[in-house]
Each structure stands twice: as C-alpha cells, then as structure tokens.
Design an enzyme around this catalytic site. Structure first.
Site, PDB file in Angstrom:
ATOM      1  CG  ASP A 131      -2.045   0.981   1.140  1.00  0.00           C
ATOM      2  OD1 ASP A 131      -2.383   1.395   0.007  1.00  0.00           O
ATOM      3  OD2 ASP A 131      -2.605   1.345   2.183  1.00  0.00           O
TER       4      ASP A 131
ATOM      5  NE  ARG B 167      -4.059   5.488  -5.857  1.00  0.00           N
ATOM      6  CZ  ARG B 167      -5.389   5.628  -5.824  1.00  0.00           C
ATOM      7  NH1 ARG B 167      -6.024   6.222  -6.830  1.00  0.00           N
ATOM      8  NH2 ARG B 167      -6.090   5.188  -4.793  1.00  0.00           N
TER       9      ARG B 167
ATOM     10  CG  ASN C  87      -7.070  -1.836  -6.549  1.00  0.00           C
ATOM     11  OD1 ASN C  87      -6.148  -2.590  -6.240  1.00  0.00           O
ATOM     12  ND2 ASN C  87      -7.418  -0.800  -5.787  1.00  0.00           N
TER      13      ASN C  87
ATOM     14  CD  GLU D  12       0.633 -12.713  16.307  1.00  0.00           C
ATOM     15  OE1 GLU D  12       0.512 -11.511  16.621  1.00  0.00           O
ATOM     16  OE2 GLU D  12       0.174 -13.653  16.988  1.00  0.00           O
TER      17      GLU D  12
END
Length: 259
Positions: free
Chosen positions: A39, A42, A87, A227
């Site tokens: 992530d 952009r 997306n 986790e």
C-alpha cells in the site's frame, strides 16, 4: 553539499542498524508464510513529485528486493496483494496503467528463475490479456523450487469465500448430495479446501505498509490466527530494516491460537 553528507550518513546509519537487527534475529522462528499488502504507491509518487505510474513502477521494482530478503530466512510462501477487486472500479485510464504495471511485475517474477508463481483471485473479473499473463506465469514458474509467490490479482477476501462456497456446492451437487446433506456435514476444512490458497499454510504474518491499520478484506479466512504488522512507510520506500523489524516484532509475540 551539507544535505548530501547528511543523506550519506543517514543511509550508513540505517544499514548499520539493519545489520544489528539482523544479527540478533533468530531466523528459525521466522514466519513460513507472509502476506503483504503493498500500500501507498500513489501517495509515494505524490510525495515525491512524480506521476502515479512512477509510484506503481517503483512499487513493482520493490517486490524483488522483498523476495530476496525473504529468501535469506526460512520463509516458504509470500502472498502479494497487487490488485484488489475494488481496484477494478477505478477510472479506465488509471486502471489500464495499473494493470500494465501488474502484468509486467508478474512476468518479471516468472522470468526471474528463482520463484514459483501462483495466481490467487477472481480470474473471470480480469481482462483476457491479464488472465493470459497470469496463466503463462504459472505455466513457466509453477513447478520450481524456491519461495512460492502468490500474486493476488483481482483479489477480494469476501469474493474468495463466496467462490469457495460456490465451488464446494457445485462439487457436492455433482456427487449427488442435496443441499440439506451438504449443510449437515459442512466443516471448516471443507471450505478451506476450495479457497484460492488450498493446500498452503495460512499466513503467519501479514504486513501492511503506508500506515493504514486495517486488512481491507485481505485473506479474511486464512488470517484468523495471523499476526499483523503495520508499517508507516509507503511501499516503494519499504527497506530491509523495515522488513527485519517486522520479523523481530513477530518473533517477540507469543501465538496462543485462543488457548
């Protein structure tokens, strides 16, 4: 001159710190399966004064570095979330750029020679050219030794569970079972056997970059006991020291599985 000197010293300090963390890391306790939400591409491009495509390309280039770091440990499976089902709703021009970069990244992984490649996602939701790239990558790099790399393209956790249930029901119908019979004997294992990742271990550790602290539907079924590690840096800026910190943090936790 002063800025260049500062940057050189900063990079040296980071490398030295990374070596220190790595030296104290017990790789025997490393996760076997790591999921990564890539992530911030952009936002990295915007912060760097570049174009969105440059952010995507920088993020794609970072993948090889990550897999190289994983190869230095006992990691066996890495799942990379490259393109979500959400997306696919982006503006056509923006989606076209993103798909092109994703296709290039998948080809690079297959042609690298070190990794196995497996697609996880709703293939029918993707353009034919993207499906073709994914099929060719699996054919070329599906039976190698080395880390198994799941490329999550056109992936959504809810969609995966829906597809798994649909596949299970279709299989049982062919076998002649009624809906009541299926419901009576349904188990967790039955659904797991129809997931995109069937036959694979569930992720031990899920890493998300960019500072966002949510899964956004990533591997909803498989991550029940995972986790999580949330990293502040944008994906293209993710460094080996960030990866090592994630492993160190994981190793310090006590996984009880509800016990």
């Amino acid at each position: 001159m002063r800025n260049r000197l500062y940057e050189t010293l900063r990079r040296l300090a980071v490398r030295l710190y990374a070596r220190r963390v790595e030296g104290r890391l017990d790789t025997a306790g490393a996760p076997k399966h790591i999921g990564v939400i890539l992530d911030g591409n952009r936002r990295w491009a915007k912060a760097s004064g570049g174009r969105t495509q440059q952010g995507y390309e920088a993020g794609a280039a970072k993948i090889r570095e990550l897999l190289g770091w994983c190869a230095e440990t006992d990691v066996e499976v890495v799942t990379l979330w490259l393109l979500s089902t959400d997306n696919l709703n982006r503006e056509p021009a923006q989606l076209e750029v993103l798909l092109s970069v994703v296709e290039g990244a998948v080809r690079d992984l297959a042609e690298d020679g070190r990794w196995r490649v497996h697609h996880v996602g709703a293939a029918e939701a993707l353009p034919e050219r993207t499906r073709k790239v994914l099929r060719e990558a699996e054919d070329l790099a599906g039976d190698r030794d080395g880390i198994l790399v799941n490329v999550a393209v056109g992936y959504g956790g809810r969609q995966e569970i829906t597809d798994a249930v649909r596949s299970l029901l279709a299989k049982r119908a062919v076998e002649g079972q009624s809906l009541a019979e299926v419901a009576e004997g349904l188990s967790v294992e039955d659904i797991s056997e129809h997931l995109y990742t069937r036959g694979q271990p569930d992720p031990d550790l899920v890493i998300r970059t960019s500072g966002e602290q949510r899964l956004s539907g990533f591997m909803l079924w498989q991550s029940a006991h995972s986790e999580y590690y949330f990293c502040e840096v944008y994906w293209p800026a993710f460094r080996k020291v960030d990866f090592l910190r994630a492993l160190r943090d994981y190793a310090a936790r006590h996984r009880r599985y509800g016990v």
